[in-house]
Design a protein around this motif. Structure first.
Motif, short mmCIF file in Angstrom:
data_model
loop_
_atom_site.label_atom_id
_atom_site.label_comp_id
_atom_site.label_asym_id
_atom_site.label_seq_id
_atom_site.Cartn_x
_atom_site.Cartn_y
_atom_site.Cartn_z
N GLY A 57 0.87 -1.08 -0.21
CA GLY A 57 0.17 0.13 0.01
C GLY A 57 0.89 1.26 0.15
N ASP A 58 0.84 2.18 -0.98
CA ASP A 58 1.35 3.50 -0.81
C ASP A 58 0.74 4.38 -1.61
OD1 ASP A 58 3.77 5.04 -1.63
OD2 ASP A 58 4.77 3.38 -0.87
N VAL A 59 1.10 5.87 -1.30
CA VAL A 59 0.49 6.95 -1.92
C VAL A 59 0.75 7.03 -3.46
CG1 VAL A 59 0.15 8.35 0.14
CG2 VAL A 59 2.35 8.45 -1.27
N ARG A 60 2.07 6.44 -3.95
CA ARG A 60 2.55 6.18 -5.31
C ARG A 60 1.96 4.62 -5.59
NH1 ARG A 60 8.23 7.02 -2.47
NH2 ARG A 60 6.96 5.48 -1.11
N GLU A 61 0.68 4.79 -6.28
CA GLU A 61 0.05 3.43 -6.77
C GLU A 61 0.69 2.98 -7.93
OE1 GLU A 61 -4.49 1.86 -8.00
OE2 GLU A 61 -4.21 3.90 -7.76
N GLY A 62 1.08 3.72 -8.57
CA GLY A 62 1.89 2.92 -9.58
C GLY A 62 3.19 2.10 -9.43
N LYS A 63 3.84 2.72 -8.55
CA LYS A 63 5.09 1.97 -8.03
C LYS A 63 4.80 0.86 -7.26
CE LYS A 63 8.47 6.02 -7.89
NZ LYS A 63 9.76 5.03 -8.49
N ALA A 64 3.70 0.98 -6.45
CA ALA A 64 3.19 -0.30 -5.53
C ALA A 64 2.83 -1.18 -6.58
CB ALA A 64 2.13 0.03 -4.83
N GLN A 65 2.04 -0.88 -7.74
CA GLN A 65 1.54 -1.95 -8.68
C GLN A 65 2.73 -2.57 -9.42
OE1 GLN A 65 -1.60 -3.01 -9.19
NE2 GLN A 65 -2.97 -1.43 -8.54
N GLU A 66 3.64 -1.54 -9.93
CA GLU A 66 4.90 -2.20 -10.45
C GLU A 66 5.73 -3.27 -9.61
OE1 GLU A 66 9.32 -0.47 -12.50
OE2 GLU A 66 7.55 0.94 -11.47
N LEU A 67 5.85 -2.88 -8.38
CA LEU A 67 6.41 -3.90 -7.57
C LEU A 67 5.59 -5.10 -7.36
CD1 LEU A 67 8.53 -4.61 -5.35
CD2 LEU A 67 6.97 -3.69 -3.50
N GLY A 75 6.20 -15.78 -9.51
CA GLY A 75 5.47 -16.67 -8.71
C GLY A 75 4.74 -16.60 -7.31
N TYR A 76 5.04 -15.22 -6.76
CA TYR A 76 4.54 -14.90 -5.55
C TYR A 76 3.14 -14.33 -5.86
CZ TYR A 76 9.35 -15.72 -4.44
OH TYR A 76 10.67 -16.36 -4.21
N SER A 77 2.47 -14.18 -4.38
CA SER A 77 1.11 -13.60 -4.57
C SER A 77 1.32 -12.27 -3.83
CB SER A 77 0.09 -14.26 -3.45
OG SER A 77 -1.13 -13.79 -3.38
N ALA A 78 0.95 -11.10 -4.44
CA ALA A 78 1.35 -9.87 -4.23
C ALA A 78 0.36 -9.02 -5.09
CB ALA A 78 2.96 -9.42 -4.67
N GLU A 79 -0.01 -7.83 -4.43
CA GLU A 79 -0.76 -6.80 -4.92
C GLU A 79 -0.58 -5.44 -4.55
OE1 GLU A 79 -4.80 -7.31 -3.28
OE2 GLU A 79 -4.56 -9.53 -3.58
N GLY A 80 -0.78 -4.50 -5.49
CA GLY A 80 -0.40 -3.06 -5.14
C GLY A 80 -1.73 -2.28 -5.12
N ARG A 81 -1.58 -1.17 -4.13
CA ARG A 81 -2.77 -0.61 -3.95
C ARG A 81 -2.45 1.09 -3.59
NH1 ARG A 81 -7.31 -1.91 -1.48
NH2 ARG A 81 -7.74 0.48 -1.15
N ALA A 82 -3.53 1.89 -4.06
CA ALA A 82 -3.21 3.34 -3.36
C ALA A 82 -3.64 3.25 -1.81
CB ALA A 82 -4.19 4.21 -4.03
N LEU A 83 -2.85 3.80 -1.04
CA LEU A 83 -3.00 4.04 0.46
C LEU A 83 -2.43 5.25 0.93
CD1 LEU A 83 -4.12 3.04 3.04
CD2 LEU A 83 -2.14 1.57 3.20
N ASP A 84 -3.28 6.15 1.56
CA ASP A 84 -2.51 7.05 2.15
C ASP A 84 -2.94 7.15 3.64
OD1 ASP A 84 -2.12 9.88 3.08
OD2 ASP A 84 -3.36 10.97 1.97
N VAL A 85 -1.79 6.63 4.32
CA VAL A 85 -2.10 6.29 5.83
C VAL A 85 -2.66 7.47 6.72
CG1 VAL A 85 -0.31 4.46 5.75
CG2 VAL A 85 0.47 6.80 6.37
N GLY A 86 -2.30 8.96 6.14
CA GLY A 86 -2.88 9.86 6.85
C GLY A 86 -4.17 10.14 6.66
#
Length: 262
Positions: A57-67, A75-86
């Motif tokens: 989860g990150d404010v930089r959704e594109g980078k999170a999706q890329e990771l 072969g791993y289970s991973a997702e990226g999403r927009a997240l503003d913890v504040g």
């Protein structure tokens, strides 16, 4: 960011074959805040390798999706999403979505952090509030959202990434120190409240890391005094891999040549 993570995210290396042996975190769902780069990316990679399903989860959704895409290619289970913890709404939505999709959330790693290197006199009030909002209010909001779900499912683990800034002080980092000292206190308070609910809480106090958080702001820093973020990620995996009857409330991980700690 270390070279191996950079290559994974950019897709320049052929994906390594995944070890078919179930890892120690197999079956667990883990949310890593600030998961797009630096220590967050190292955490996502290591927890994935340990068998967890990881949400970066990150404010930089594109980078999170890329990771996440790079990890899935291995072969791993991973997702990226927009997240503003504040933002309380963003945090609440993240947990609602995770529970709706996966049915449970077993691990929360409060890793997102920010800073501004100026004196107290020069610190704008809105910047103070922003730093406190990300570094301290963010973990509070995430823990507050995670606890009801973890209680209903019978347990979970919250890991708060703190800093040696919670143990001593240096100039021009007032908001960072205030937030990290506060996060260490919050972590221990959560530990006391959550233990009766079978929820573990751990503060991981990290020394300086070779990540963009430091390198982008201090390009002349002596990198020999810093540590690979993968080392701290492995410590988090160790903490999460303890037997059910054991909890580690606090652990410190330092570079051998750290100058911010005696």
């Amino acid at each position: 960011m270390d070279d191996s993570l950079a290559r994974t995210q950019c897709g320049k290396d052929k994906p390594a074959a995944r070890d078919p042996t179930p890892g120690p975190l197999a079956g667990r769902v883990a949310l890593v805040t600030g998961g797009a780069q630096g220590l967050g990316a190292a955490l996502c990679r290591d927890l994935s390798e340990a068998g967890a399903t990881v949400i970066a989860g990150d404010v930089r959704e594109g980078k999170a999706q890329e990771l996440a895409q790079g990890l899935r290619a291995q072969g791993y289970s991973a997702e990226g999403r927009a997240l503003d913890v504040g933002d309380p709404a963003s945090v609440s939505t993240a947990f609602t979505d995770i529970i709706a999709h996966h049915g449970h959330c077993d691990v929360l790693v409060n890793n997102a952090g920010t800073d501004l290197t100026v004196s107290v006199e020069e610190m704008p009030i809105d910047e103070w509030q922003r730093i406190i909002g990300v570094n301290l209010t963010g973990p509070f909001l995430a823990a507050k959202a995670a606890l009801p779900h973890m209680r209903r499912q019978g347990g979970g683990h919250i890991v708060n990434i703190v800093s040696t800034a919670a143990k001593r002080a240096w100039p021009n980092a007032s908001a960072y120190h205030a937030s990290k000292w506060g996060l260490l206190g919050l972590s221990h308070a959560l530990h006391v409240e959550a233990r009766p609910l079978n929820i573990k809480v751990t503060a991981v106090i990290s020394g300086g890391l070779r990540t963009p958080f430091l390198l982008d702001r201090f390009p002349d820093i002596d990198q020999a005094t810093l540590q690979d973020p993968a080392n701290v990620a492995r410590t988090v995996r160790f903490v999460l891999s303890q037997p059910a009857e054991t909890v580690i409330p606090e652990i410190m991980v330092l570079p051998m040549r750290e100058t911010s700690w005696p």
